[in-house]
Scaffold this motif. Sequence first.
Motif, PDB file in Angstrom:
ATOM      1  N   UNK A  67      54.405   1.957  81.810  1.00 56.81           N
ATOM      2  CA  UNK A  67      53.094   1.372  81.530  1.00 56.81           C
ATOM      3  C   UNK A  67      51.987   2.238  82.119  1.00 56.81           C
ATOM      4  N   UNK A  68      52.226   2.782  83.313  1.00 54.75           N
ATOM      5  CA  UNK A  68      51.249   3.693  83.908  1.00 54.75           C
ATOM      6  C   UNK A  68      51.070   4.941  83.047  1.00 54.75           C
ATOM      7  N   UNK A  69      52.169   5.442  82.480  1.00 56.00           N
ATOM      8  CA  UNK A  69      52.067   6.593  81.591  1.00 56.00           C
ATOM      9  C   UNK A  69      51.247   6.261  80.350  1.00 56.00           C
ATOM     10  N   UNK A  70      51.420   5.055  79.835  1.00 60.62           N
ATOM     11  CA  UNK A  70      50.705   4.657  78.620  1.00 60.62           C
ATOM     12  C   UNK A  70      49.212   4.507  78.860  1.00 60.62           C
ATOM     13  N   UNK A  71      48.825   4.167  80.106  1.00 59.47           N
ATOM     14  CA  UNK A  71      47.412   3.961  80.414  1.00 59.47           C
ATOM     15  C   UNK A  71      46.816   5.108  81.218  1.00 59.47           C
ATOM     16  N   UNK A  72      47.561   6.213  81.390  1.00 59.13           N
ATOM     17  CA  UNK A  72      47.068   7.348  82.161  1.00 59.13           C
ATOM     18  C   UNK A  72      45.778   7.916  81.587  1.00 59.13           C
ATOM     19  N   UNK A  73      44.873   8.301  82.474  1.00 57.64           N
ATOM     20  CA  UNK A  73      43.548   8.735  82.034  1.00 57.64           C
ATOM     21  C   UNK A  73      43.583  10.029  81.241  1.00 57.64           C
ATOM     22  N   UNK A  74      44.527  10.925  81.546  1.00 59.29           N
ATOM     23  CA  UNK A  74      44.535  12.238  80.920  1.00 59.29           C
ATOM     24  C   UNK A  74      45.351  12.286  79.634  1.00 59.29           C
ATOM     25  N   UNK A  75      46.580  11.787  79.692  1.00 54.65           N
ATOM     26  CA  UNK A  75      47.469  11.931  78.535  1.00 54.65           C
ATOM     27  C   UNK A  75      47.974  10.595  78.015  1.00 54.65           C
ATOM     28  N   UNK A  76      47.483   9.485  78.551  1.00 55.01           N
ATOM     29  CA  UNK A  76      47.962   8.181  78.092  1.00 55.01           C
ATOM     30  C   UNK A  76      47.565   7.907  76.658  1.00 55.01           C
ATOM     31  N   UNK A  77      48.476   7.401  75.835  1.00 50.66           N
ATOM     32  CA  UNK A  77      48.133   7.138  74.425  1.00 50.66           C
ATOM     33  C   UNK A  77      47.087   6.050  74.258  1.00 50.66           C
ATOM     34  N   UNK A  78      47.056   5.049  75.153  1.00 55.36           N
ATOM     35  CA  UNK A  78      46.053   3.995  74.996  1.00 55.36           C
ATOM     36  C   UNK A  78      44.638   4.499  75.255  1.00 55.36           C
ATOM     37  N   UNK A  79      44.371   5.259  76.333  1.00 53.73           N
ATOM     38  CA  UNK A  79      43.027   5.835  76.487  1.00 53.73           C
ATOM     39  C   UNK A  79      42.641   6.775  75.339  1.00 53.73           C
ATOM     40  N   UNK A  80      43.605   7.522  74.830  1.00 51.46           N
ATOM     41  CA  UNK A  80      43.300   8.406  73.706  1.00 51.46           C
ATOM     42  C   UNK A  80      42.925   7.599  72.468  1.00 51.46           C
ATOM     43  N   UNK A  81      43.655   6.492  72.219  1.00 51.63           N
ATOM     44  CA  UNK A  81      43.318   5.633  71.087  1.00 51.63           C
ATOM     45  C   UNK A  81      41.947   4.993  71.285  1.00 51.63           C
ATOM     46  N   UNK A  82      41.654   4.589  72.518  1.00 52.82           N
ATOM     47  CA  UNK A  82      40.342   4.013  72.817  1.00 52.82           C
ATOM     48  C   UNK A  82      39.233   5.016  72.544  1.00 52.82           C
ATOM     49  N   UNK A  83      39.435   6.268  72.967  1.00 48.92           N
ATOM     50  CA  UNK A  83      38.438   7.303  72.728  1.00 48.92           C
ATOM     51  C   UNK A  83      38.301   7.614  71.240  1.00 48.92           C
ATOM     52  N   UNK A  84      39.407   7.557  70.504  1.00 49.88           N
ATOM     53  CA  UNK A  84      39.353   7.780  69.060  1.00 49.88           C
ATOM     54  C   UNK A  84      38.499   6.724  68.376  1.00 49.88           C
ATOM     55  N   UNK A  85      38.699   5.454  68.754  1.00 47.79           N
ATOM     56  CA  UNK A  85      37.897   4.381  68.160  1.00 47.79           C
ATOM     57  C   UNK A  85      36.439   4.518  68.574  1.00 47.79           C
ATOM     58  N   UNK A  86      36.182   4.936  69.830  1.00 49.15           N
ATOM     59  CA  UNK A  86      34.804   5.144  70.271  1.00 49.15           C
ATOM     60  C   UNK A  86      34.136   6.237  69.452  1.00 49.15           C
ATOM     61  N   UNK A  87      34.858   7.315  69.201  1.00 48.27           N
ATOM     62  CA  UNK A  87      34.302   8.395  68.378  1.00 48.27           C
ATOM     63  C   UNK A  87      34.027   7.911  66.959  1.00 48.27           C
ATOM     64  N   UNK A  88      34.891   7.044  66.431  1.00 48.31           N
ATOM     65  CA  UNK A  88      34.665   6.498  65.091  1.00 48.31           C
ATOM     66  C   UNK A  88      33.428   5.612  65.064  1.00 48.31           C
ATOM     67  N   UNK A  89      33.239   4.817  66.129  1.00 47.64           N
ATOM     68  CA  UNK A  89      32.044   3.973  66.207  1.00 47.64           C
ATOM     69  C   UNK A  89      30.783   4.831  66.301  1.00 47.64           C
ATOM     70  N   UNK A  90      30.835   5.921  67.066  1.00 51.82           N
ATOM     71  CA  UNK A  90      29.684   6.812  67.160  1.00 51.82           C
ATOM     72  C   UNK A  90      29.398   7.494  65.825  1.00 51.82           C
ATOM     73  N   UNK A  91      30.451   7.760  65.072  1.00 52.73           N
ATOM     74  CA  UNK A  91      30.270   8.342  63.738  1.00 52.73           C
ATOM     75  C   UNK A  91      29.504   7.371  62.840  1.00 52.73           C
ATOM     76  N   UNK A  92      29.882   6.079  62.908  1.00 56.69           N
ATOM     77  CA  UNK A  92      29.164   5.082  62.116  1.00 56.69           C
ATOM     78  C   UNK A  92      27.744   4.879  62.648  1.00 56.69           C
ATOM     79  N   UNK A  93      27.564   4.986  63.974  1.00 52.50           N
ATOM     80  CA  UNK A  93      26.236   4.830  64.589  1.00 52.50           C
ATOM     81  C   UNK A  93      25.250   5.865  64.064  1.00 52.50           C
ATOM     82  N   UNK A  94      25.739   7.077  63.811  1.00 54.07           N
ATOM     83  CA  UNK A  94      24.858   8.139  63.322  1.00 54.07           C
ATOM     84  C   UNK A  94      24.382   7.897  61.897  1.00 54.07           C
TER      85      UNK A  94
END
Length: 213
Positions: A67-94
């Motif tokens: 679980x710690x690996x999944x939520x790791x700040x550098x290589x965790x898949x959940x933070x990466x997915x969160x950042x991907x959705x954030x980038x998508x929201x910023x794309x729509x914001x523009x």
Amino acid sequence: MPEYYSSIGEAVGAAMRHNIALAHDPQADPPLQVRYFPSPAADPYSVPGMIARLEVTADPGEVAAIVEEATGALVGPLPQLTELVAASADWARARLDFDFPEPDVAAFDLWTRLASVHSMLVYAQEELEAVVGDIAEMPAALSDPRHHEMVQVKRTRELLHDVMGHGPSDAEAMRQQAAVSYSPRATARRTASPGGEAAAPAAKPPSSPGRTR
């Protein structure tokens, strides 16, 4: 040399494009090149690898580490997915336009939904980080199976490699075996043949003494 799909989505997308092309013009699209997914054992820190390691009999400390690996700040898949959705929201914001009495409904609705998904992912990450300690404190021994029936199982889908096989050498054999296993005629033959019933238990490997069924 066999190729790998980088993700399940890429494999499904390739299959869908191939089927659509065949429906319009069977001669227009060349046949798909044989590809297969690597076994989870090839990368234990990938999402399939972590899922494969997370068995119900796994040690609590190992599950907490996963679980710690999944939520790791550098290589965790959940933070990466969160950042991907954030980038998508910023794309729509523009693409928002507030010059009119009402903003562009399509763009604003898209941004709202993506922002909501981002908030849910942030909340999920916070909750997972909070329960790591609780996971590590769980007992290693399994409880009585009668208690398990009181709570619904959450994992309902197998990994794609479990269905397709671990490589091109055995994928076709496993596909044929699965087809025969689920065939109504094969089931009828197994039911009618006492010899097939008697031979099945002998093929099972001996159970580990340290495991509870």
